[in-house]
Design an enzyme around this catalytic site. Structure first.
Site, PDB file in Angstrom:
ATOM      1  N   CYS A 202     -30.882  23.631  -0.508  1.00 27.43           N
ATOM      2  CA  CYS A 202     -30.265  22.387  -0.984  1.00 27.43           C
ATOM      3  C   CYS A 202     -30.485  21.355   0.100  1.00 27.43           C
ATOM      4  O   CYS A 202     -30.173  21.591   1.268  1.00 27.43           O
ATOM      5  CB  CYS A 202     -28.780  22.576  -1.256  1.00 27.43           C
ATOM      6  SG  CYS A 202     -27.977  21.014  -1.685  1.00 27.43           S
TER       7      CYS A 202
ATOM      8  N   HIS B 207     -27.047  31.233  -3.871  1.00 25.42           N
ATOM      9  CA  HIS B 207     -28.141  31.144  -2.889  1.00 25.42           C
ATOM     10  C   HIS B 207     -28.061  32.389  -2.007  1.00 25.42           C
ATOM     11  O   HIS B 207     -26.974  32.912  -1.755  1.00 25.42           O
ATOM     12  CB  HIS B 207     -28.016  29.845  -2.087  1.00 25.42           C
ATOM     13  CG  HIS B 207     -28.423  28.645  -2.895  1.00 25.42           C
ATOM     14  ND1 HIS B 207     -29.658  28.060  -2.773  1.00 25.42           N
ATOM     15  CD2 HIS B 207     -27.784  27.967  -3.872  1.00 25.42           C
ATOM     16  CE1 HIS B 207     -29.752  27.051  -3.629  1.00 25.42           C
ATOM     17  NE2 HIS B 207     -28.626  26.960  -4.318  1.00 25.42           N
TER      18      HIS B 207
ATOM     19  N   HIS C 294     -24.456  31.026  -9.755  1.00 25.86           N
ATOM     20  CA  HIS C 294     -25.630  30.389  -9.126  1.00 25.86           C
ATOM     21  C   HIS C 294     -25.515  30.651  -7.625  1.00 25.86           C
ATOM     22  O   HIS C 294     -24.833  29.930  -6.900  1.00 25.86           O
ATOM     23  CB  HIS C 294     -25.561  28.887  -9.459  1.00 25.86           C
ATOM     24  CG  HIS C 294     -26.604  28.045  -8.808  1.00 25.86           C
ATOM     25  ND1 HIS C 294     -27.611  27.425  -9.525  1.00 25.86           N
ATOM     26  CD2 HIS C 294     -26.790  27.653  -7.522  1.00 25.86           C
ATOM     27  CE1 HIS C 294     -28.359  26.700  -8.709  1.00 25.86           C
ATOM     28  NE2 HIS C 294     -27.885  26.827  -7.485  1.00 25.86           N
TER      29      HIS C 294
ATOM     30  N   ARG D 133     -36.412  23.185 -10.263  1.00 22.14           N
ATOM     31  CA  ARG D 133     -35.566  22.084  -9.780  1.00 22.14           C
ATOM     32  C   ARG D 133     -34.999  22.437  -8.400  1.00 22.14           C
ATOM     33  O   ARG D 133     -35.390  21.891  -7.395  1.00 22.14           O
ATOM     34  CB  ARG D 133     -34.445  21.791 -10.805  1.00 22.14           C
ATOM     35  CG  ARG D 133     -33.698  20.478 -10.567  1.00 22.14           C
ATOM     36  CD  ARG D 133     -32.611  20.549  -9.501  1.00 22.14           C
ATOM     37  NE  ARG D 133     -31.609  21.576  -9.755  1.00 22.14           N
ATOM     38  CZ  ARG D 133     -30.696  21.937  -8.843  1.00 22.14           C
ATOM     39  NH1 ARG D 133     -30.666  21.373  -7.652  1.00 22.14           N
ATOM     40  NH2 ARG D 133     -29.832  22.907  -9.100  1.00 22.14           N
ATOM     41  N   ASP D 134     -34.089  23.393  -8.369  1.00 19.43           N
ATOM     42  CA  ASP D 134     -33.418  23.726  -7.111  1.00 19.43           C
ATOM     43  C   ASP D 134     -34.447  24.206  -6.083  1.00 19.43           C
ATOM     44  O   ASP D 134     -34.366  23.887  -4.898  1.00 19.43           O
ATOM     45  CB  ASP D 134     -32.386  24.824  -7.377  1.00 19.43           C
ATOM     46  CG  ASP D 134     -31.281  24.861  -6.346  1.00 19.43           C
ATOM     47  OD1 ASP D 134     -31.466  24.288  -5.273  1.00 19.43           O
ATOM     48  OD2 ASP D 134     -30.235  25.478  -6.612  1.00 19.43           O
TER      49      ASP D 134
ATOM     50  N   ASN E 221     -32.312  30.161  -3.896  1.00 23.02           N
ATOM     51  CA  ASN E 221     -31.504  30.951  -4.827  1.00 23.02           C
ATOM     52  C   ASN E 221     -31.946  32.407  -4.755  1.00 23.02           C
ATOM     53  O   ASN E 221     -33.053  32.706  -4.330  1.00 23.02           O
ATOM     54  CB  ASN E 221     -31.739  30.488  -6.265  1.00 23.02           C
ATOM     55  CG  ASN E 221     -31.181  29.110  -6.535  1.00 23.02           C
ATOM     56  OD1 ASN E 221     -31.886  28.129  -6.416  1.00 23.02           O
ATOM     57  ND2 ASN E 221     -29.926  29.038  -6.875  1.00 23.02           N
TER      58      ASN E 221
HETATM   59  P1  HMG Z   1     -25.949   6.063  -4.169  1.00 23.88           P
HETATM   60  O1  HMG Z   1     -26.953   5.610  -3.149  1.00 23.88           O
HETATM   61  O2  HMG Z   1     -24.518   6.070  -3.791  1.00 23.88           O
HETATM   62  O3  HMG Z   1     -26.123   5.322  -5.565  1.00 23.88           O
HETATM   63  O4  HMG Z   1     -26.376   7.517  -4.624  1.00 23.88           O
HETATM   64  P2  HMG Z   1     -26.044   3.845  -6.037  1.00 23.88           P
HETATM   65  O5  HMG Z   1     -25.434   3.847  -7.370  1.00 23.88           O
HETATM   66  O6  HMG Z   1     -25.464   2.957  -4.948  1.00 23.88           O
HETATM   67  O7  HMG Z   1     -27.596   3.467  -6.198  1.00 23.88           O
HETATM   68  C1  HMG Z   1     -28.478   3.395  -5.098  1.00 23.88           C
HETATM   69  C2  HMG Z   1     -29.906   3.368  -5.618  1.00 23.88           C
HETATM   70  O8  HMG Z   1     -30.192   4.598  -6.308  1.00 23.88           O
HETATM   71  C3  HMG Z   1     -30.148   2.245  -6.624  1.00 23.88           C
HETATM   72  O9  HMG Z   1     -31.508   1.861  -6.484  1.00 23.88           O
HETATM   73  C4  HMG Z   1     -29.981   2.948  -7.959  1.00 23.88           C
HETATM   74  O10 HMG Z   1     -30.685   2.314  -8.998  1.00 23.88           O
HETATM   75  C5  HMG Z   1     -30.605   4.306  -7.650  1.00 23.88           C
HETATM   76  P3  HMG Z   1     -31.958   0.565  -5.628  1.00 23.88           P
HETATM   77  O11 HMG Z   1     -31.239  -0.576  -6.267  1.00 23.88           O
HETATM   78  O12 HMG Z   1     -31.502   0.831  -4.223  1.00 23.88           O
HETATM   79  O13 HMG Z   1     -33.455   0.571  -5.764  1.00 23.88           O
HETATM   80  N1  HMG Z   1     -30.080   5.361  -8.540  1.00 23.88           N
HETATM   81  C6  HMG Z   1     -30.876   6.175  -9.262  1.00 23.88           C
HETATM   82  N2  HMG Z   1     -32.206   6.255  -9.380  1.00 23.88           N
HETATM   83  C7  HMG Z   1     -32.670   7.222 -10.224  1.00 23.88           C
HETATM   84  N3  HMG Z   1     -31.883   8.061 -10.918  1.00 23.88           N
HETATM   85  C8  HMG Z   1     -30.557   8.002 -10.824  1.00 23.88           C
HETATM   86  C9  HMG Z   1     -30.000   7.012  -9.961  1.00 23.88           C
HETATM   87  N4  HMG Z   1     -28.735   6.695  -9.643  1.00 23.88           N
HETATM   88  C10 HMG Z   1     -28.801   5.673  -8.771  1.00 23.88           C
HETATM   89  N5  HMG Z   1     -29.789   8.836 -11.509  1.00 23.88           N
HETATM   90  C11 HMG Z   1     -26.504   9.286  -6.252  1.00 23.88           C
HETATM   91  C12 HMG Z   1     -25.624   8.242  -5.595  1.00 23.88           C
HETATM   92  C13 HMG Z   1     -25.603  10.213  -7.008  1.00 23.88           C
HETATM   93  C14 HMG Z   1     -27.481   8.602  -7.211  1.00 23.88           C
HETATM   94  C15 HMG Z   1     -27.280  10.020  -5.147  1.00 23.88           C
HETATM   95  O14 HMG Z   1     -26.366  10.476  -4.213  1.00 23.88           O
HETATM   96  C16 HMG Z   1     -28.078  11.170  -5.682  1.00 23.88           C
HETATM   97  O15 HMG Z   1     -29.078  10.983  -6.337  1.00 23.88           O
HETATM   98  N6  HMG Z   1     -27.605  12.407  -5.387  1.00 23.88           N
HETATM   99  C17 HMG Z   1     -28.207  13.606  -5.924  1.00 23.88           C
HETATM  100  C18 HMG Z   1     -28.530  14.514  -4.808  1.00 23.88           C
HETATM  101  C19 HMG Z   1     -29.167  15.768  -5.342  1.00 23.88           C
HETATM  102  O16 HMG Z   1     -29.955  15.735  -6.271  1.00 23.88           O
HETATM  103  N7  HMG Z   1     -28.820  16.899  -4.708  1.00 23.88           N
HETATM  104  C20 HMG Z   1     -29.359  18.144  -5.071  1.00 23.88           C
HETATM  105  C21 HMG Z   1     -28.915  18.613  -6.402  1.00 23.88           C
HETATM  106  S1  HMG Z   1     -27.317  19.419  -6.375  1.00 23.88           S
HETATM  107  C22 HMG Z   1     -27.660  21.015  -5.859  1.00 23.88           C
HETATM  108  O17 HMG Z   1     -28.773  21.316  -5.500  1.00 23.88           O
HETATM  109  C23 HMG Z   1     -26.574  22.043  -5.954  1.00 23.88           C
HETATM  110  C24 HMG Z   1     -26.754  22.978  -7.143  1.00 23.88           C
HETATM  111  O18 HMG Z   1     -27.984  23.656  -7.061  1.00 23.88           O
HETATM  112  C25 HMG Z   1     -25.614  23.988  -7.186  1.00 23.88           C
HETATM  113  C26 HMG Z   1     -25.425  24.744  -5.865  1.00 23.88           C
HETATM  114  O19 HMG Z   1     -26.382  25.297  -5.311  1.00 23.88           O
HETATM  115  O20 HMG Z   1     -24.265  24.795  -5.449  1.00 23.88           O
HETATM  116  C27 HMG Z   1     -26.717  22.234  -8.462  1.00 23.88           C
HETATM  117 MG    MG Z   2     -28.361  25.378  -5.868  1.00 18.74          MG
END
Ligand code: HMG
Ligand code: MG
Length: 305
Positions: A241, A210, A208, A15-16, A250
């Site tokens: 990220c 990086h 976790h 995933r990450d 990571n």
């Molecule tokens: P948004 O644009 O504000 O959401 O995004 P929205 O509710 O306005 O929806 C916009 C569109 O997204 C809509 O589709 C929704 O249906 C769709 P449209 O009508 O435009 O076709 N949508 C989705 N589609 C699929 N699955 C969903 C979903 N939700 C809405 N769950 C949102 C808000 C949170 C969805 C967006 O910002 C997002 O997906 N963010 C995730 C980003 C991400 O994955 N980042 C990386 C992971 S975190 C990380 O890596 C850190 C970690 O490793 C720890 C660390 O290292 O510190 C965990």
């Molecule tokens: Mg991470």
């Protein structure tokens, strides 16, 4: 000093690691094979993907198909990241036994990663946790930018503890501290763990880290000294990220397992198979493993041959 006797490796590479591959979309077949290989390495917990917006993270768009095709190992937990109820529903439909809810320790990173404030993200997470727990799924909580933020710099341990406290109250079985940009150093990591451990038992804290600044192993050792029993890592040090400019992958799982082996701490992970998996996935995505151990073991094998 009471090191844990057994450390649970939480493998985040699929995933990450893969979410941040640039230029090409990693084929579904490769994602599936990576997870199957990690299962065969004896990894007990594997983050298989995320149900996030495919517009935000295109690499994870085929997570449902990946989950339907992986070979599920006995006693292995496959988990996914879910940012809201839409993501949770997909996790439920695809037989995920565990989901990850996440939030940030700073407002800027929360906006960059999830397009909302910390308070709003916690409001989105609560129904996910409630639904998951009601339906018999485990919930893991992750907090990002715990030891530094790409936009706000230093992050106070107390700010992180406020967020971990909320996730813990939602019923997470574990909270995981994400050093997203890898600027943490050991004493800061220990002070952070101390602050979080006022609300969350130490054995329910995971790390976790990086490895952007090469500090991960030192920070992990600092956490192990305090009794933290779960370490996130990514095979071959994959990743970064997408919303954290300049962050690299990571800590490499191979490096963590080698260190733990040397300390007599069990993981159940087959290091040789892990090294093979790291070289295999690196070749598939056109890079070399970021793991020092992967290179050292490969050189040793070549000398012996
Ligand atoms: P948004 O644009 O504000 O959401 O995004 P929205 O509710 O306005 O929806 C916009 C569109 O997204 C809509 O589709 C929704 O249906 C769709 P449209 O009508 O435009 O076709 N949508 C989705 N589609 C699929 N699955 C969903 C979903 N939700 C809405 N769950 C949102 C808000 C949170 C969805 C967006 O910002 C997002 O997906 N963010 C995730 C980003 C991400 O994955 N980042 C990386 C992971 S975190 C990380 O890596 C850190 C970690 O490793 C720890 C660390 O290292 O510190 C965990
Ligand atoms: Mg991470």
């Amino acid at each position: 000093m009471a090191y844990p006797k057994f450390v649970t490796i939480f493998e985040a590479g699929a995933r990450d690691g893969l979410q941040n591959v640039k230029d090409v979309i990693v084929p579904t077949d490769v994602r599936v094979e990576l997870i199957d290989r990690l299962t065969d390495c004896g990894i007990p917990k594997i983050e298989a993907g995320s149900f996030v917006s495919p517009k935000w993270v295109p690499q994870m768009a085929d997570t449902a198909e990946v989950l339907s095709r992986i070979r599920r190992g006995k006693d292995v937990v496959y988990t996914v990241l879910t940012p809201n109820m839409k993501g949770y529903q997909q996790a439920a439909e695809n037989n995920c036994e565990e989901v990850i809810i996440f939030a940030a320790a700073t407002e800027s990173f929360s906006q960059a990663n999830t397009n909302c404030s910390i308070a709003e993200s916690l409001e989105r997470m609560k129904p996910v946790a409630d639904a998951a727990l009601a339906e018999g799924r485990a919930v893991r909580g992750v907090v990002s930018v715990v030891l530094g933020c790409p936009f706000e710099g230093e992050v106070e341990a107390e700010r992180v503890a406020e967020v971990t406290r909320e996730l813990w109250k939602m019923g997470c079985y574990e909270v995981c501290l994400g050093d997203t940009i890898g600027t943490g150093t050991p004493v800061k990591a220990q002070k952070l763990i101390e602050a979080v451990a006022r609300d969350v038992p130490i054995e329910k804290i995971a790390l976790h880290f990086h490895d952007t600044y090469g500090q991960s192993l030192a920070n992990i050792l600092a956490g192990l000294e305090m009794g933290v029993p779960t370490i996130d890592a990514a095979v071959a040090g994959l990743g970064g990220c997408p919303y954290s400019p300049g962050a690299t992958g990571n800590v490499a799982t191979e490096d963590v397992v080698f260190m733990l082996n040397g300390m007599g701490i069990e993981t159940g992970v087959d290091l040789d198979a892990l090294v093979d998996t790291g070289w295999w996935i690196s070749e598939k995505i056109g890079r070399r493993p970021a793991s020092r151990v992967a290179h050292a073991i490969m050189s040793k094998r070549k000398r012996a041959a």
